[in-house]
Write an enzyme that holds these catalytic residues in place. Structure first.
Site, PDB file in Angstrom:
ATOM      1  N   ASP A  14       2.598   1.264  -5.054  1.00  0.00           N
ATOM      2  CA  ASP A  14       2.610   1.627  -3.630  1.00  0.00           C
ATOM      3  C   ASP A  14       2.672   0.380  -2.752  1.00  0.00           C
ATOM      4  O   ASP A  14       2.794   0.471  -1.524  1.00  0.00           O
ATOM      5  CB  ASP A  14       1.429   2.539  -3.261  1.00  0.00           C
ATOM      6  CG  ASP A  14       0.077   1.862  -3.445  1.00  0.00           C
ATOM      7  OD1 ASP A  14       0.018   0.752  -4.009  1.00  0.00           O
ATOM      8  OD2 ASP A  14      -0.939   2.457  -3.029  1.00  0.00           O
TER       9      ASP A  14
ATOM     10  N   ASP B 144       2.812   4.887  -9.032  1.00  0.00           N
ATOM     11  CA  ASP B 144       1.512   4.898  -8.340  1.00  0.00           C
ATOM     12  C   ASP B 144       1.309   6.197  -7.572  1.00  0.00           C
ATOM     13  O   ASP B 144       2.240   6.680  -6.921  1.00  0.00           O
ATOM     14  CB  ASP B 144       1.515   3.767  -7.296  1.00  0.00           C
ATOM     15  CG  ASP B 144       0.417   2.758  -7.516  1.00  0.00           C
ATOM     16  OD1 ASP B 144      -0.512   3.026  -8.289  1.00  0.00           O
ATOM     17  OD2 ASP B 144       0.513   1.675  -6.898  1.00  0.00           O
TER      18      ASP B 144
ATOM     19  N   GLU C 275      -7.534  -5.801 -10.900  1.00  0.00           N
ATOM     20  CA  GLU C 275      -6.991  -6.625  -9.804  1.00  0.00           C
ATOM     21  C   GLU C 275      -8.093  -7.406  -9.095  1.00  0.00           C
ATOM     22  O   GLU C 275      -9.174  -6.856  -8.796  1.00  0.00           O
ATOM     23  CB  GLU C 275      -6.258  -5.737  -8.783  1.00  0.00           C
ATOM     24  CG  GLU C 275      -5.757  -6.546  -7.573  1.00  0.00           C
ATOM     25  CD  GLU C 275      -4.760  -5.835  -6.677  1.00  0.00           C
ATOM     26  OE1 GLU C 275      -4.397  -4.685  -6.963  1.00  0.00           O
ATOM     27  OE2 GLU C 275      -4.357  -6.470  -5.683  1.00  0.00           O
TER      28      GLU C 275
END
Ligand code: KIV
Length: 267
Positions: free
Chosen positions: A40, A79, A177
């Site tokens: 995204d 996503d 992440e």
């Protein structure tokens, strides 16, 4: 690449993952990557949005279709955008099954740890493989007060719990992440599914970067990005030379124009 093959690479040769949003980029990356993520992040990279919150299911489906047309070997994961999966496992299934049906992708990715485990379980048990995403979660930027890497040791246990919860729920892999390097290492050791790092650690089971960041086509360069190209400079140079040629009437040259066809000539 299939989901079981991807998952079996835990602890083996590092998995190469990249984002792709278009068919042509997918074709290029497919030659080298194990997994292509229609992330995204396309909201910012392609559509000029300030963050990922405005991305819709329709955006993801349109770019997912382009990427599955360009990819032949790599696992394609799409996503789930903000607002399409958080409400309930049933709503997540309705939207994720649309993504799989309409794009032909193999799996979906969604952000969230412990709180998303029931949703991951619901999807995985009904035929939709899920890649989880923990640590820095861009869709939570408003509650977190921005894009904040998880560095503070006091936060580490919660992220490890997130990793274990999504694994137990049936995720086949986890994007980790924006976490401190030793935390990424600890998460990788704590779970039996591949961890894919971005701003994490070389000890993760694989790495992912946004294609445009990696080739130097996006102006912002976060700490975790290594640039392997300078595409913006190349494109700028090409456009400026084209503009100069047009202004000097040096383009099109004779070789770029069509000769007149004499009456009756075939072909
Ligand atoms: O949206 C995206 O591109 C991502 C990657 C950065 C992992 O989630």
């Amino acid at each position: 690449m299939t989901v079981p093959k991807f998952a079996s690479r835990k602890g083996g040769e590092p998995l190469v993952c990249l984002t792709a949003y278009t068919a042509h980029v997918a074709r290029i990356c497919d030659r080298h990557a194990d997994l292509l993520l229609v992330g995204d992040s396309l909201g910012m990279v392609i559509h000029g949005m300030p963050n990922t919150l405005g991305v819709t299911l329709e955006h993801m489906i349109m770019h997912g279709q382009a990427v599955t047309r360009g990819a032949e070997k790599a696992l394609v994961v799409v996503d789930m955008p903000f607002g399409s999966f958080e409400e309930s496992p049933e709503a997540a299934f309705r939207n994720a099954s649309r993504v799989v049906k309409e794009t032909g992708c193999t799996a979906v990715k969604l952000e969230g740890g412990v709180e998303m485990a029931p949703t991951i379980r619901y999807l995985a048990r009904r035929g939709i493989p899920v890649m989880a995403h923990i640590g820095l979660m861009p869709q939570a930027m408003n509650t977190a007060g921005g894009f904040r890497a998880v560095r503070d040791e006091a936060q580490w246990d919660a992220v490890i719990e997130d990793a274990k919860a999504v694994e137990q729920a049936g995720a086949f892999s986890i994007v980790v992440e924006g976490v401190a390097e030793p935390l990424a290492d600890r998460i990788t050791q704590a779970v039996a599914i591949p961890t894919i790092g971005i701003g994490a650690s070389a000890k993760c089971d694989g790495q992912i970067l946004v294609f445009e960041d990696m080739v130097g086509l996006f102006p912002r360069v976060p700490t975790f990005v290594k640039r392997y190209g300078a595409m913006e400079a190349m494109m700028d140079d090409a456009v400026s030379r084209y503009a100069a040629d047009v202004r000097a009437r040096a383009f099109p040259g004779e070789e770029h124009t069509y000769a007149a066809r004499r009456g009756g000539d075939a072909g």
